[in-house]
Design a protein around this motif. Structure first.
Motif, PDB file in Angstrom:
ATOM      1  N   SER A   1      66.415  43.002  58.472  1.00  0.00           N
ATOM      2  CA  SER A   1      67.096  43.854  57.560  1.00  0.00           C
ATOM      3  C   SER A   1      68.743  43.425  57.236  1.00  0.00           C
ATOM      4  CB  SER A   1      67.242  45.224  58.380  1.00  0.00           C
ATOM      5  OG  SER A   1      68.029  45.219  59.496  1.00  0.00           O
TER       6      SER A   1
ATOM      7  N   TYR B   1      78.956  51.906  52.990  1.00  0.00           N
ATOM      8  CA  TYR B   1      78.133  50.816  52.774  1.00  0.00           C
ATOM      9  C   TYR B   1      77.993  50.404  51.284  1.00  0.00           C
ATOM     10  CZ  TYR B   1      76.405  50.297  57.488  1.00  0.00           C
ATOM     11  OH  TYR B   1      76.349  50.448  58.907  1.00  0.00           O
TER      12      TYR B   1
ATOM     13  N   GLN C   1      63.355  54.622  54.066  1.00  0.00           N
ATOM     14  CA  GLN C   1      63.359  53.993  55.166  1.00  0.00           C
ATOM     15  C   GLN C   1      61.972  53.138  55.314  1.00  0.00           C
ATOM     16  OE1 GLN C   1      64.228  56.421  58.781  1.00  0.00           O
ATOM     17  NE2 GLN C   1      63.137  55.039  60.247  1.00  0.00           N
TER      18      GLN C   1
ATOM     19  N   THR D   1      71.635  52.967  51.988  1.00  0.00           N
ATOM     20  CA  THR D   1      71.372  52.810  53.157  1.00  0.00           C
ATOM     21  C   THR D   1      70.915  54.070  53.799  1.00  0.00           C
ATOM     22  OG1 THR D   1      73.058  51.141  53.690  1.00  0.00           O
ATOM     23  CG2 THR D   1      72.549  52.424  55.678  1.00  0.00           C
TER      24      THR D   1
ATOM     25  N   ALA E   1      78.576  46.291  54.570  1.00  0.00           N
ATOM     26  CA  ALA E   1      79.506  47.804  54.929  1.00  0.00           C
ATOM     27  C   ALA E   1      80.947  47.290  55.218  1.00  0.00           C
ATOM     28  CB  ALA E   1      78.974  48.230  56.010  1.00  0.00           C
TER      29      ALA E   1
ATOM     30  N   GLN F   1      65.561  46.973  54.246  1.00  0.00           N
ATOM     31  CA  GLN F   1      64.422  46.519  55.199  1.00  0.00           C
ATOM     32  C   GLN F   1      63.633  45.312  54.294  1.00  0.00           C
ATOM     33  OE1 GLN F   1      64.128  48.106  58.205  1.00  0.00           O
ATOM     34  NE2 GLN F   1      66.069  48.660  57.381  1.00  0.00           N
TER      35      GLN F   1
ATOM     36  N   VAL G   1      77.815  56.217  55.863  1.00  0.00           N
ATOM     37  CA  VAL G   1      77.056  55.938  54.806  1.00  0.00           C
ATOM     38  C   VAL G   1      78.069  55.417  53.434  1.00  0.00           C
ATOM     39  CG1 VAL G   1      75.417  56.684  52.991  1.00  0.00           C
ATOM     40  CG2 VAL G   1      75.044  56.985  55.577  1.00  0.00           C
TER      41      VAL G   1
ATOM     42  N   LYS H   1      76.622  52.712  62.609  1.00  0.00           N
ATOM     43  CA  LYS H   1      76.715  54.074  62.173  1.00  0.00           C
ATOM     44  C   LYS H   1      78.179  54.526  62.252  1.00  0.00           C
ATOM     45  CE  LYS H   1      75.582  55.937  66.858  1.00  0.00           C
ATOM     46  NZ  LYS H   1      74.468  56.638  67.619  1.00  0.00           N
TER      47      LYS H   1
ATOM     48  N   LEU I   1      71.847  53.755  61.154  1.00  0.00           N
ATOM     49  CA  LEU I   1      71.990  53.332  59.653  1.00  0.00           C
ATOM     50  C   LEU I   1      70.816  52.150  59.486  1.00  0.00           C
ATOM     51  CD1 LEU I   1      75.676  53.864  58.807  1.00  0.00           C
ATOM     52  CD2 LEU I   1      73.715  55.500  58.376  1.00  0.00           C
ATOM     53  N   PHE I   2      70.070  52.434  58.366  1.00  0.00           N
ATOM     54  CA  PHE I   2      69.046  51.366  58.111  1.00  0.00           C
ATOM     55  C   PHE I   2      69.502  50.541  56.767  1.00  0.00           C
ATOM     56  CE2 PHE I   2      66.564  53.910  60.526  1.00  0.00           C
ATOM     57  CZ  PHE I   2      65.841  53.071  61.449  1.00  0.00           C
ATOM     58  N   GLY I   3      69.885  49.455  56.854  1.00  0.00           N
ATOM     59  CA  GLY I   3      70.161  48.812  55.459  1.00  0.00           C
ATOM     60  C   GLY I   3      68.955  48.347  54.721  1.00  0.00           C
TER      61      GLY I   3
ATOM     62  N   HIS J   1      72.574  44.454  55.966  1.00  0.00           N
ATOM     63  CA  HIS J   1      73.699  45.424  55.714  1.00  0.00           C
ATOM     64  C   HIS J   1      74.918  44.713  54.950  1.00  0.00           C
ATOM     65  CE1 HIS J   1      71.063  46.645  59.296  1.00  0.00           C
ATOM     66  NE2 HIS J   1      71.647  48.223  58.904  1.00  0.00           N
TER      67      HIS J   1
END
Length: 430
Positions: A313, A335, A374, A339, A317, A352, A332, A328, A348-350, A315
């Motif tokens: 993944s 970012y 996600q 995200t 940010a 993928q 959000v 986290k 938090l998922f960036g 990110h």
């Protein structure tokens, strides 16, 4: 007449008769033959220097040379063949000259023959040059200039270069020129013509521009070839890594390797080494780029080549909680790419990304806003309707993280595969 006068008279008459005596006639003196110059039988020396015109005329080659003593004429040869004999001047005009390099020789001669050696020079007549090939201009590589290059053109004495309709030089020589006076910041057409005494060539054209924001164009531009093998990139301000949740670096490395590469001879390799720890806890490799500056109001692109056998993944940010890594706690809103939030634990998922066992390019433009589903591997920004944004105040120094997670007892084959990275770029979008 007294005795004195009689004596003088007799003395004078004696001298007169003595002067007329035959023993004093001319021609009876001895002559030293060694003092008389001998007649020369050797040939003259060759001229000491010679000049043949080269590209000076379209219809002839002019020859000139230095005169030599004891020379009555000169013979001129052209590429080993007699061109003209018996020239009494120290110049000659070849009206049937070649347009290729031609050797001219001049021998001196007199009644005894020609000089043993000759003086030589290379000459040729000129032609209209052909248009320059491979005419190229830089595109944003410099802050206040555009560099132009081209292949040399035979017969060209100089080049005329125009920017748009404006002549920027009428006397460029060689195969390069730098437009450094009011160079354009937008793509602009340049044209070039080669010039000889016989005329001008056709035009060649190209497009170029300078970049006044060059300092922000490539805040990161790295292929890792500039480092020694085994160099620990984590020791630098720009690169660092966190492994097994250990902010000091953990049981792993982020080093320069030549095991595999796509853009040069080396790449970067980040490895989580503690396989045994995976039996008791999840592990991760988090590669973080920091300490670079972006320009407020502009957009950027991140791209890199990656090779990794499990999903990762990414990110981007702002470090809102000052933890030193995207988390986290940053929220959000901090970012710079869409995200998603894990509703189970708030993580938090960036972006993928699927496993990339072969070298694959990853490229995203940022900032952008929109929805990120996600586990939507390698999302399509257009299909998801991401909206372009620009860097805002306070967003000039973000953190960028590339991470892969290895769940407890999930290390593949009880091994933790490395992430290979190469050709990393963060660049200003023009």
């Amino acid at each position: 007449m007294n005795n004195k006068n009689i004596f003088l008279f007799l003395l004078t008459m004696t001298m007169v008769f003595a002067a007329c005596d035959d023993q004093y006639t001319v021609g009876e003196f001895d002559v030293d033959e060694s003092l008389v110059p001998a007649y020369r039988t050797d040939e003259p020396m060759a001229p000491s220097s010679m000049m043949a015109s080269y590209d000076s005329y379209c219809d002839k080659v002019e020859l000139s040379w230095m005169p030599t003593v004891r020379t009555t004429a000169y013979d001129v040869y052209k590429d080993g063949q007699v061109l003209v004999q018996g020239v009494t001047d120290t110049f000659y005009v070849d009206t049937e000259a070649n347009s290729v390099d031609t050797e001219y020789l001049v021998y001196s001669k007199n009644a005894n023959g020609a000089s043993e050696t000759a003086v030589s020079s290379v000459g040729r007549k000129a032609l209209v040059p052909v248009r320059p090939e491979n005419f190229e201009a830089t595109n944003g590589e410099y802050e206040s200039k555009v560099d132009l290059t081209w292949d040399a053109v035979d017969f060209a004495q100089y080049y005329i270069i125009k920017r748009g309709d404006v002549v920027i030089t009428e006397s460029a020589i060689g195969t390069s020129f730098s437009d450094n006076v009011d160079a354009p910041t937008e793509p602009t057409e340049y044209t070039i013509r080669a010039v000889s005494v016989c005329g001008e060539s056709g035009e060649s054209s190209t497009t170029g521009y300078c970049d006044p924001l060059i300092a922000f164009r490539f805040p990161v531009n790295e292929n890792f070839d500039g480092y020694d093998l085994g160099f620990n990139l984590s020791s630098m301000d720009l690169f660092r890594h966190m492994i097994q949740y250990d902010p000091t670096g953990g049981p792993g490395t982020f080093t320069v390797t030549d095991e595999t590469s796509v853009s040069g001879s080396k790449s970067a390799k980040v490895v989580y080494n503690d396989v045994n720890a995976n039996t008791s806890a999840a592990g991760s490799i988090q590669l973080i780029f920091s300490n670079f500056s972006l320009l407020e109001g502009e957009r950027y692109r991140i791209s890199y080549k990656m090779k990794c056998t499990i999903p990762t993944s990414m990110h981007i940010a702002i470090d809102g909680d000052e933890s030193g890594n995207p988390s986290k706690g940053d929220g959000v809103d901090n970012y710079l790419l869409p995200t998603a939030v894990n509703t189970k634990n708030g993580n938090l998922f960036g972006i993928q990304m699927a496993a990339k066992p072969e070298w694959t390019e990853v490229s995203y433009e940022f900032p952008a806003t929109g929805d990120l589903v996600q586990n939507n591997l390698d999302p399509d920004a257009t299909a998801l309707g991401w909206a372009p944004a620009t860097i805002q105040a306070g967003q000039e120094t973000p953190l960028i993280s590339i991470t892969y997670w290895v769940g407890k007892n999930k290390a593949p084959n009880l091994q933790n595969p490395p992430i290979y990275l190469d050709d990393l770029k963060i660049e200003l979008i023009k």
